[in-house]
Each structure stands twice: as C-alpha cells, then as structure tokens.
Design a protein around this motif. Structure first.
Motif, PDB file in Angstrom:
ATOM      1  N   SER A 222      45.569  14.556  49.026  1.00 24.41           N
ATOM      2  CA  SER A 222      45.913  13.150  48.866  1.00 24.41           C
ATOM      3  C   SER A 222      45.519  12.395  50.125  1.00 24.41           C
ATOM      4  CB  SER A 222      47.410  12.975  48.577  1.00 24.41           C
ATOM      5  OG  SER A 222      48.180  13.443  49.659  1.00 24.41           O
ATOM      6  N   SER A 234      43.316  -1.043  44.278  1.00 24.03           N
ATOM      7  CA  SER A 234      44.032  -0.229  43.286  1.00 24.03           C
ATOM      8  C   SER A 234      43.289  -0.208  41.961  1.00 24.03           C
ATOM      9  CB  SER A 234      45.449  -0.774  43.089  1.00 24.03           C
ATOM     10  OG  SER A 234      46.213  -0.629  44.250  1.00 24.03           O
ATOM     11  N   SER A 238      41.677   3.152  40.368  1.00 25.18           N
ATOM     12  CA  SER A 238      42.136   3.584  39.037  1.00 25.18           C
ATOM     13  C   SER A 238      40.961   3.753  38.096  1.00 25.18           C
ATOM     14  CB  SER A 238      43.134   2.577  38.476  1.00 25.18           C
ATOM     15  OG  SER A 238      44.312   2.553  39.251  1.00 25.18           O
ATOM     16  N   GLY A 241      39.459   7.052  38.230  1.00 23.36           N
ATOM     17  CA  GLY A 241      40.284   8.178  37.807  1.00 23.36           C
ATOM     18  C   GLY A 241      41.278   8.661  38.831  1.00 23.36           C
ATOM     19  N   ALA A 242      41.489   7.896  39.902  1.00 18.68           N
ATOM     20  CA  ALA A 242      42.446   8.308  40.930  1.00 18.68           C
ATOM     21  C   ALA A 242      43.874   8.109  40.455  1.00 18.68           C
ATOM     22  CB  ALA A 242      42.212   7.518  42.211  1.00 18.68           C
ATOM     23  N   ASN A 243      44.781   8.941  40.965  1.00 16.20           N
ATOM     24  CA  ASN A 243      46.214   8.765  40.734  1.00 16.20           C
ATOM     25  C   ASN A 243      46.808   8.061  41.947  1.00 16.20           C
ATOM     26  OD1 ASN A 243      46.313  10.217  38.219  1.00 16.20           O
ATOM     27  ND2 ASN A 243      46.076  12.103  39.417  1.00 16.20           N
ATOM     28  N   LEU A 244      47.567   6.996  41.716  1.00 14.91           N
ATOM     29  CA  LEU A 244      48.082   6.161  42.796  1.00 14.91           C
ATOM     30  C   LEU A 244      49.597   6.190  42.836  1.00 14.91           C
ATOM     31  CD1 LEU A 244      45.813   3.017  42.214  1.00 14.91           C
ATOM     32  CD2 LEU A 244      45.290   5.078  43.521  1.00 14.91           C
ATOM     33  N   THR A 245      50.136   6.264  44.045  1.00 18.87           N
ATOM     34  CA  THR A 245      51.577   6.185  44.252  1.00 18.87           C
ATOM     35  C   THR A 245      51.848   5.124  45.312  1.00 18.87           C
ATOM     36  OG1 THR A 245      51.834   8.544  43.773  1.00 18.87           O
ATOM     37  CG2 THR A 245      53.664   7.447  44.900  1.00 18.87           C
ATOM     38  N   ASP A 246      52.652   4.133  44.966  1.00 16.38           N
ATOM     39  CA  ASP A 246      52.973   3.070  45.919  1.00 16.38           C
ATOM     40  C   ASP A 246      53.897   3.582  47.017  1.00 16.38           C
ATOM     41  OD1 ASP A 246      51.517   1.025  44.640  1.00 16.38           O
ATOM     42  OD2 ASP A 246      53.152   0.721  43.200  1.00 16.38           O
ATOM     43  N   VAL A 253      46.853   8.191  47.481  1.00 18.09           N
ATOM     44  CA  VAL A 253      45.818   8.364  46.464  1.00 18.09           C
ATOM     45  C   VAL A 253      45.508   9.850  46.325  1.00 18.09           C
ATOM     46  CG1 VAL A 253      43.463   7.777  45.771  1.00 18.09           C
ATOM     47  CG2 VAL A 253      44.815   6.138  47.112  1.00 18.09           C
ATOM     48  N   SER A 254      45.559  10.369  45.115  1.00 17.79           N
ATOM     49  CA  SER A 254      45.151  11.746  44.848  1.00 17.79           C
ATOM     50  C   SER A 254      44.051  11.737  43.798  1.00 17.79           C
ATOM     51  CB  SER A 254      46.338  12.594  44.367  1.00 17.79           C
ATOM     52  OG  SER A 254      46.922  12.030  43.216  1.00 17.79           O
ATOM     53  N   GLY A 255      43.201  12.747  43.868  1.00 14.39           N
ATOM     54  CA  GLY A 255      42.085  12.834  42.927  1.00 14.39           C
ATOM     55  C   GLY A 255      40.763  12.383  43.509  1.00 14.39           C
TER      56      GLY A 255
END
Length: 317
Positions: A222, A234, A238, A241-246, A253-255
């Motif tokens: 990440s 963001s 997205s 294909g990224a996974n986002l966590t605020d 950001v993961s992926g």
C-alpha cells in the motif's frame, strides 16, 4: 551451515515435527518463528542431538552433531539459561565446559569479559538474575569460538540495554561469517535483528524467505498519498482499479505501486505532497500467515477466561 531434511519427530501419538526441511546459511541472522506448540524447541533439540528424529536428518557443516569430535568448537547453543549447577560459580561452570572439549582455559575469561560477567565470575550461578543467567548461557555458547550458533529466546530477562547489546552482538557474529539461528517470541525484536526467517506451524514449514519478503507477501502493498487535489486523484486512481482508504490527511492506496501512482498524478496535473510506500509489521505478517497454525484462540471481544475449547498449547515452543 545447518541443513534439515524431512525432519519428523513423534512422541507417542503426538506429531511434534512433520517432514520439516530448511537451511540456515552463514553470514545472516536467521529468525526461527512459530506459534506455541509449533515444534521450534523440538527442532533445535534435534539439531543438537538432544532428541533423535523419528525420521529425516539434520546436519551442521555436513555432519550430524554426534559426529563432531569437539562439538563446542563447531556449534554453540543457548537453549536453557538456567542449565547450570546452582552451586558452581560462573567461571567454574565454563571451565568444566572448556575441559570437556579441550578448549584453552584462557578462553573462559575472554568470554566472561565479552558478555560483561567478569566482575561476578566467582559468584554462585544459582544467585544470578535471569538476565545474568542469559549472559552466562551466551558465554557458554561462545566458548569454543564456533562457526554455528543457536539461541532460544536469548533476550529473556534482559533490560533494554541488554536487548540492544544482544541484537548488535548477534548481527556482529553474522557479519563475521558465522551461522546464527535464533528463536524468539519478541517479533518486534526479530524484525530488527533477523534478515532471514524460517517460520513453522504445527511442525510444518510455513515459509522461508527474507524478513522483507515475508512481510511484503503477508501484508500486501500500500502507499500513503497526500495531495491538495485528492478528489481528482481519487477518481483517476479508482479508474485504474486501485483500492482507496481515506485517512485524516490523505489516502491509503493498495493495488498500485508508488511509481504508477506518481505517473497517474502527473498525467492529471495533480500536485503531490506525499507518496510513501507503507510496510506492514512483522507481527501483522506473522499473525496473518500463522493464524491457522495456532493451537488455541481467544474469542474476539471477550474478557479473560473466555477462550474457545480448542486444546491448550503444548509446552514446546
């Protein structure tokens, strides 16, 4: 070098070690990890010839332990810090060990000085604190100036200064080209000490890799991102294909790796204030990978005394 091949050990119906193979190479501190009951102590005892394998074999420098003429000159070990006659002085204990392997007596005072016990060398070992006993055990392991060293929980009973000392000491031994194999439950300390890991569970090998690879594989990748244009970034991330966590001040950001995130930000004229890869901890990685090998679990969200009915761990660690 230590080489274990298909090591198996049964105690009656109990399978303590199950077809275990691994190698420990010189020039590195190799950590030996596993949950309680994983078979670590049994494995170390088989390496040292204290327990005979049911099948398989383990060799030190190409020989079984019992084939070594003067074993303390080849391999030194600390398995039990209290393994010493309580009425013997530290010096007398080490002299007895030295004579058994034809080690010059001058070496006794050398190792006492190395571990910081010269001032108490003539005091009864039975009166030592656990930390002092650990240092005496380390002195015994070093007595024959061996090329291979095994330590089981070497920092037990040591204060922070002592823990730092043993960490730096083990790394220095590895830098000298020795083989250093150390078992410990202190994962934060192993993360700082060991560059290589052998991880077992229920007697089986789970992983052997560098510490960095083990953590990366178990915790994923990440990246922390901070930018005054997070809304734009963001959407762009997205779409890739990224996974986002605020977070309070940005995104996790993961992926996607940091290089790709930077390229996407540049393509969308986004200013970046931070772009830093996030590395999980050894503890997180250990819990993730060994979770299925733990012999009992506490119920989440419950208080003491509410463990599940799975069997309690064995005394072997």
């Amino acid at each position: 070098m230590i080489e274990a091949q298909s090591l198996t050990k049964r105690y009656g119906k109990k399978l303590a070690v199950d077809d275990l193979s691994f190698s420990v190479t010189p020039g590195k501190v190799t950590g030996f990890l596993g949950p309680n009951g994983a078979g670590k102590s049994t494995t170390m005892r088989m390496i040292l010839g204290l327990d005979k394998p049911t099948s398989g074999q383990v060799r030190i420098g190409g020989k079984r332990y019992e084939e070594l003429r003067h074993p303390l000159r080849t391999v030194g070990a600390l398995l039990d810090a209290k393994w010493v006659h309580p009425n013997r002085s530290a010096r007398a204990h080490l002299l007895w060990m030295a004579r058994s392997n034809k080690i010059p007596t001058r070496r006794v005072d050398e190792v006492l000085d190395i571990v910081g016990l010269s001032s108490v060398a003539d005091k009864r070992a039975g009166g030592f604190s656990l930390g002092m006993s650990q240092r005496l055990g380390i002195a015994g392991a070093l007595l024959g100036d061996p090329e291979v060293l095994l330590f089981d929980e070497p920092v037990n009973g040591l204060d922070p200064e002592g823990i730092l000392w043993i960490r730096q000491f083990m790394q220095r031994l590895a830098d000298e080209g020795r083989t250093v194999f150390v078992s410990s439950h202190l994962l934060s300390e192993m993360a700082l000490t060991a560059s290589e890991l052998v991880v077992i569970g229920r007697g089986k090998l789970i992983a052997q890799s560098s510490t960095e690879e083990f953590v990366a594989r178990a915790t994923g990748q990440s990246v922390k991102v901070r930018s005054p244009q997070l809304d734009v970034l963001s959407k762009a991330l997205s779409a890739e294909g990224a996974n986002l966590t605020d977070t309070d001040d940005g995104l996790i950001v993961s992926g996607l790796d940091s290089e790709r995130i930077g390229e996407i930000a540049l393509a969308h004229n986004v200013v970046l204030h931070e772009l830093s890869p996030q590395r999980g901890s050894l503890e997180q990685a250990f819990m993730s990978i060994t979770g299925d090998s733990v012999e009992y679990h506490a119920e989440a969200g419950t208080g003491p005394g509410t463990e599940t009915s799975n069997p309690l761990p064995t005394t072997d660690n």
